[in-house]
Design an enzyme around this catalytic site. Structure first.
Site, PDB file in Angstrom:
ATOM      1  N   LYS A   5       0.178  -1.479  -0.167  1.00 26.86           N
ATOM      2  CA  LYS A   5       0.060   0.173   0.250  1.00 26.86           C
ATOM      3  C   LYS A   5       1.303   1.046  -0.216  1.00 26.86           C
ATOM      4  CE  LYS A   5      -2.038   1.078   3.487  1.00 26.86           C
ATOM      5  NZ  LYS A   5      -2.710   1.775   4.931  1.00 26.86           N
ATOM      6  N   ASP A  12      -6.251   1.048   0.723  1.00 26.03           N
ATOM      7  CA  ASP A  12      -6.558   0.519   1.827  1.00 26.03           C
ATOM      8  C   ASP A  12      -8.213   0.049   2.340  1.00 26.03           C
ATOM      9  OD1 ASP A  12      -8.209   2.956   1.452  1.00 26.03           O
ATOM     10  OD2 ASP A  12      -7.338   4.482   2.822  1.00 26.03           O
TER      11      ASP A  12
END
Ligand code: SF4
Length: 235
Positions: free
Chosen positions: A118, A136
């Protein structure tokens, strides 16, 4: 499908036009920002940035600093002890393995301490213009509700979205869905304020606006303005 996706992304980009809150400067500044922002409000991270980068302007200074000194600069945010350790290790990796420069590939970025896919995806998009999708909890929830993907984890969502979204639009996915998930497509979604509700597959839409709807919308706009002002003054 990709036509509908692009059309929805265009609509959402008009609503959420600001870049990601941690797109603040050079690759080093971006990677530090994303690492600090884990489970922490953007405002809190952005407020400590000027002091942080004054103390540690490059990976070299950060790698040489003691963990205690790094902690003292970030102790206003959650998990600061763990983040301080990660920052020092990450900076040391950058200096020792990558000649002081933040690496430019996913494979290399995820070898840095505290950097997962991420964080790496945010850095790839913000610093190097490489198509990537940082997934996310917000991106995961909203894209599943919209019906774009049917996935059980953020990792699978990233994989599915990478295959679904054309390269040119990949960077927009995180930009718009983090904010949309934070302010509109929340746990009990504010579908009454959502500009893509007509193309959303979610079965339990909440279309009844609250009596203080205007106040809520004004509050969202105010918070975005504050974040944007802090982002501009972060370095
Ligand atoms: S219509 Fe509702 S559930 Fe669908 S994306 Fe918008 S806010 Fe989320």
């Amino acid at each position: 499908m990709s036509k509908e996706i692009i059309s929805a992304l265009k609509i959402l980009k008009k609503l959420w036009k600001n870049p990601g809150a941690m797109e603040i400067g050079n690759p080093y500044q971006n990677v530090v920002g994303v690492l600090l922002s884990a489970r922490t409000r953007d405002e809190q991270v952005l407020k400590l940035m000027p002091g942080f980068f004054k103390a540690f302007p490059t990976p070299v200074e950060l790698s040489k600093a003691s963990v205690e000194k790094i902690e003292s600069r970030i102790n206003t945010i959650g998990m600061f002890r763990q983040k301080a350790k990660h920052l020092k290790s990450m900076a040391t990796d950058i200096v020792e393995k990558f000649d002081g420069k933040v690496p430019q590939t996913m494979e290399e970025l995820v070898t840095l301490a505290g950097v997962g896919r991420k964080t790496a995806s945010v850095v790839l998009v913000a610093s190097f213009g490489t198509p990537a999708i940082a997934v996310d909890t917000h991106v995961y929830r909203v894209t599943n509700r919209l019906g774009w993907v049917k996935t059980k984890t953020p990792e699978k969502t990233e994989e599915a979205l990478l295959a679904l979204v054309p390269d040119k639009w990949k960077k927009t996915v995180n930009q718009v869905f983090v904010k949309h998930g934070r302010y509109v497509c929340i746990r009990k979604p504010r579908c009454w304020a959502c500009p893509v509700r007509d193309v959303c597959a979610f079965k339990e839409k909440n279309l009844e606006a609250l009596s203080n709807a205007e106040e809520i919308v004004a509050d969202i706009e105010r918070r975005e303005e504050i974040i944007e002002a802090l982002r501009h003054n972060a370095i």
